[in-house]
Design a protein around this motif. Sequence first.
Motif, PDB file in Angstrom:
ATOM      1  N   VAL A  77       0.771  -1.012   0.062  1.00 54.99           N
ATOM      2  CA  VAL A  77      -0.038   0.013  -0.003  1.00 54.99           C
ATOM      3  C   VAL A  77       0.730   1.049  -0.126  1.00 54.99           C
ATOM      4  N   ARG A  78       0.858   1.959  -1.082  1.00 51.16           N
ATOM      5  CA  ARG A  78       1.545   3.299  -1.050  1.00 51.16           C
ATOM      6  C   ARG A  78       0.486   4.534  -0.982  1.00 51.16           C
ATOM      7  N   PRO A  79       0.765   5.517   0.267  1.00 54.20           N
ATOM      8  CA  PRO A  79      -0.146   6.375   0.210  1.00 54.20           C
ATOM      9  C   PRO A  79       0.254   7.521  -0.738  1.00 54.20           C
ATOM     10  N   ALA A  80      -0.746   8.473  -0.857  1.00 50.29           N
ATOM     11  CA  ALA A  80      -0.504   9.607  -1.437  1.00 50.29           C
ATOM     12  C   ALA A  80      -0.507  10.718  -0.496  1.00 50.29           C
ATOM     13  N   LEU A  81       0.778  11.095   0.253  1.00 51.75           N
ATOM     14  CA  LEU A  81       0.527  12.052   1.439  1.00 51.75           C
ATOM     15  C   LEU A  81       0.408  13.368   1.029  1.00 51.75           C
ATOM     16  N   SER A  82       0.102  14.283   1.854  1.00 50.68           N
ATOM     17  CA  SER A  82      -0.360  15.807   1.653  1.00 50.68           C
ATOM     18  C   SER A  82       0.716  16.389   2.821  1.00 50.68           C
ATOM     19  N   LEU A  83       1.412  17.574   2.233  1.00 55.87           N
ATOM     20  CA  LEU A  83       2.436  18.406   3.320  1.00 55.87           C
ATOM     21  C   LEU A  83       1.750  19.219   3.946  1.00 55.87           C
ATOM     22  N   TRP A  84       0.276  19.236   3.629  1.00 53.65           N
ATOM     23  CA  TRP A  84      -0.584  20.272   4.713  1.00 53.65           C
ATOM     24  C   TRP A  84      -0.726  19.588   5.869  1.00 53.65           C
ATOM     25  N   PRO A  85      -0.259  20.232   7.016  1.00 50.87           N
ATOM     26  CA  PRO A  85      -0.232  19.760   8.259  1.00 50.87           C
ATOM     27  C   PRO A  85      -1.816  19.311   8.952  1.00 50.87           C
ATOM     28  N   PHE A  86      -2.624  20.069   8.464  1.00 47.11           N
ATOM     29  CA  PHE A  86      -4.046  19.993   9.123  1.00 47.11           C
ATOM     30  C   PHE A  86      -4.816  19.270   8.143  1.00 47.11           C
ATOM     31  N   SER A  87      -4.307  18.542   7.248  1.00 44.67           N
ATOM     32  CA  SER A  87      -5.106  17.678   6.162  1.00 44.67           C
ATOM     33  C   SER A  87      -5.743  16.516   7.026  1.00 44.67           C
ATOM     34  N   ARG A  93      -5.597   9.288   0.403  1.00 50.20           N
ATOM     35  CA  ARG A  93      -5.801   8.337  -0.922  1.00 50.20           C
ATOM     36  C   ARG A  93      -4.633   7.590  -0.842  1.00 50.20           C
ATOM     37  N   SER A  94      -4.640   6.389  -1.428  1.00 50.81           N
ATOM     38  CA  SER A  94      -3.755   5.303  -1.560  1.00 50.81           C
ATOM     39  C   SER A  94      -3.794   4.596  -2.897  1.00 50.81           C
ATOM     40  N   GLN A  95      -2.763   3.626  -2.956  1.00 48.43           N
ATOM     41  CA  GLN A  95      -2.497   2.860  -3.995  1.00 48.43           C
ATOM     42  C   GLN A  95      -1.908   1.570  -3.740  1.00 48.43           C
ATOM     43  N   GLN A  96      -2.690   0.431  -4.205  1.00 49.32           N
ATOM     44  CA  GLN A  96      -2.057  -0.777  -4.005  1.00 49.32           C
ATOM     45  C   GLN A  96      -1.349  -1.257  -5.127  1.00 49.32           C
ATOM     46  N   LEU A  97      -0.265  -1.551  -4.812  1.00 48.00           N
ATOM     47  CA  LEU A  97       0.829  -2.037  -5.890  1.00 48.00           C
ATOM     48  C   LEU A  97       1.331  -3.650  -5.818  1.00 48.00           C
ATOM     49  N   ASP A 105     -10.520  -2.097   0.966  1.00 49.62           N
ATOM     50  CA  ASP A 105     -10.340  -0.844   1.139  1.00 49.62           C
ATOM     51  C   ASP A 105      -9.975  -0.296   2.556  1.00 49.62           C
ATOM     52  N   GLU A 106     -10.923  -0.829   3.493  1.00 49.80           N
ATOM     53  CA  GLU A 106     -10.736  -0.610   4.988  1.00 49.80           C
ATOM     54  C   GLU A 106      -9.305  -0.458   5.351  1.00 49.80           C
ATOM     55  N   ASP A 107      -8.835  -1.730   5.042  1.00 49.45           N
ATOM     56  CA  ASP A 107      -7.306  -1.829   5.547  1.00 49.45           C
ATOM     57  C   ASP A 107      -6.256  -0.675   4.832  1.00 49.45           C
ATOM     58  N   ALA A 108      -6.521  -0.680   3.474  1.00 49.94           N
ATOM     59  CA  ALA A 108      -5.720   0.338   2.813  1.00 49.94           C
ATOM     60  C   ALA A 108      -5.761   1.807   3.367  1.00 49.94           C
ATOM     61  N   ALA A 112      -2.944   4.074   5.077  1.00 44.45           N
ATOM     62  CA  ALA A 112      -2.715   5.486   4.562  1.00 44.45           C
ATOM     63  C   ALA A 112      -3.107   6.711   5.703  1.00 44.45           C
ATOM     64  N   SER A 113      -4.187   6.209   6.529  1.00 45.91           N
ATOM     65  CA  SER A 113      -4.452   7.418   7.518  1.00 45.91           C
ATOM     66  C   SER A 113      -3.153   7.415   8.512  1.00 45.91           C
ATOM     67  N   GLN A 114      -2.737   6.487   8.976  1.00 43.11           N
ATOM     68  CA  GLN A 114      -1.512   6.292   9.940  1.00 43.11           C
ATOM     69  C   GLN A 114      -0.291   6.877   9.229  1.00 43.11           C
ATOM     70  N   ALA A 115      -0.180   6.884   8.150  1.00 40.59           N
ATOM     71  CA  ALA A 115       0.838   7.511   7.477  1.00 40.59           C
ATOM     72  C   ALA A 115       0.830   9.095   7.517  1.00 40.59           C
ATOM     73  N   GLN A 116      -0.431   9.279   6.958  1.00 42.44           N
ATOM     74  CA  GLN A 116      -0.685  10.788   7.067  1.00 42.44           C
ATOM     75  C   GLN A 116      -0.426  11.262   8.382  1.00 42.44           C
ATOM     76  N   GLN A 117      -1.058  10.834   9.348  1.00 43.04           N
ATOM     77  CA  GLN A 117      -0.871  11.317  10.630  1.00 43.04           C
ATOM     78  C   GLN A 117       0.451  11.460  11.198  1.00 43.04           C
ATOM     79  N   GLN A 118       1.130  10.401  10.977  1.00 44.52           N
ATOM     80  CA  GLN A 118       2.759  10.709  11.235  1.00 44.52           C
ATOM     81  C   GLN A 118       3.487  11.822  10.569  1.00 44.52           C
TER      82      GLN A 118
END
Length: 468
Positions: A77-87, A93-97, A105-108, A112-118
């Motif tokens: 799972v490769r997430p599409a992370l945003s640099l905006w800290p309040f997103s 969104r994420s992409q499975q390769l 979809d729930e796991d993906a 992605a949510s955990q990666a964005q929070q980090q």
Amino acid sequence: MRSLQAKVTVLATMVTALLIGLAGLLMLVSQRAEITTQTADSSRVHYMCSSTQCVPLQKNATAATPGVLVRYASTEVRPALSLWPFSDSGETRSQQLGEGPHRNDEDARSIASQAQQQLNRSTLSLLGVLASITALVSVTVLAATSRVLRPVETMRAEVAEINEHNLTRRVPVPSSDNEITRLAATLNETLDRVHRSVEDTRRFVADASHELRSPLAALRAELEIALSHPHLADWPTVVKSALEDAERLQELTTDLLLLARLDADALDKQDTVDLTAVVQREVSRRAMVALEADDQVLVPGRRAQLSRLLGNLLDNAERHAGTAVIVRLRGGSSATLEVIDDGPGIPEADRERVFDRFTRLDEARTRAAGGAGLGLAIARRIATRHHGTLEATDAEGFRGVRFVATIPTGIPQPRKATALEQRMGDEVWQFLNGSIVPTHGHIPEPRPVPVPELDWDLIFGEHQPVHT
């Protein structure tokens, strides 16, 4: 924003924020790539697949073979992370390769949510550090500029208190050797020059008032006495005395006006002056003056002022000379003009003071022996305006004084001295064809016709002037 301290602080803060912002942006991009890579690595699952099913492979665990022919595959799972800290991390969104089975979809979304929070936490922490650094730089610059500009503010306040009544005050000079110290020293030097100029102006005005008051008082007294007893007054004598006082006032005001012009007018327009011709013409008008001069000594300047310089020196020399006055002119890189007399001389302690305005030595304080004390001051001022010097030294070979004036030429001069010529009154002149031609071959300006004596009988009748 008029404060230099505020301008420097704001400028330093903006530059620091810009540089730190660019560095922070690069760090955030690197952090996003690292988190994305870590998320993909941690979410990657390896499979052993046959034609009908895929079995996940777990570390240090035994997996049943799904068939005879198997292949290996993986999914990440490769997430599409945003640099905006309040997103919103839940909307990441994420992409499975990979070639293995995809996660639901729930796991993906959870990965992605955990990666964005980090990434959001890292971004906020970095922004806080960068803001702290910027604030620290702003406070440091503010304190540094305040410390640096404090002596300047002290000098400004001190200069603001200085006026025409307390010109002796000076700005404090810091002990450190830097630009502020040099600024304070320059300010004090400027204030010293201003103080001397104001004092010279005050002394000049006081001396001028005193010199003008004396002939005016004498003139008024003579006229008041004559008017109080008009039938007993010797009117020709009264008018003659008043005329002498008026002439003295005219000479004094002329000298004062010349000094004022010399002080105010800049010598920006110069001509090439033949100083030899100026000296010859001035010397030809006087008696008992010996001349020794180089041919065609050229100097830049104004002819009338250079003639006035020599004239004042000759007036002073003739006033105090015993039997002889010598004028010497030499060329070269600087024209050297010497006027020597065999008079009583000037004491060494007074040789600089004689160039001050309204300065007369004790033996020259009478009206008959000396003028207003402006001649030598005017001569030195003219020499200074021509970037030269004028000094008084010992005479050579006999008792007296020698005035030496140097005027820069900038032109190589020939050194061909003429013979020493002695001029005693009008004996050196020869009348040829009705023209006045001197023996040295230079045609001077015509001498003014002497004013005839007034016919007092036609003016005052029987009253005759009384000669004392």
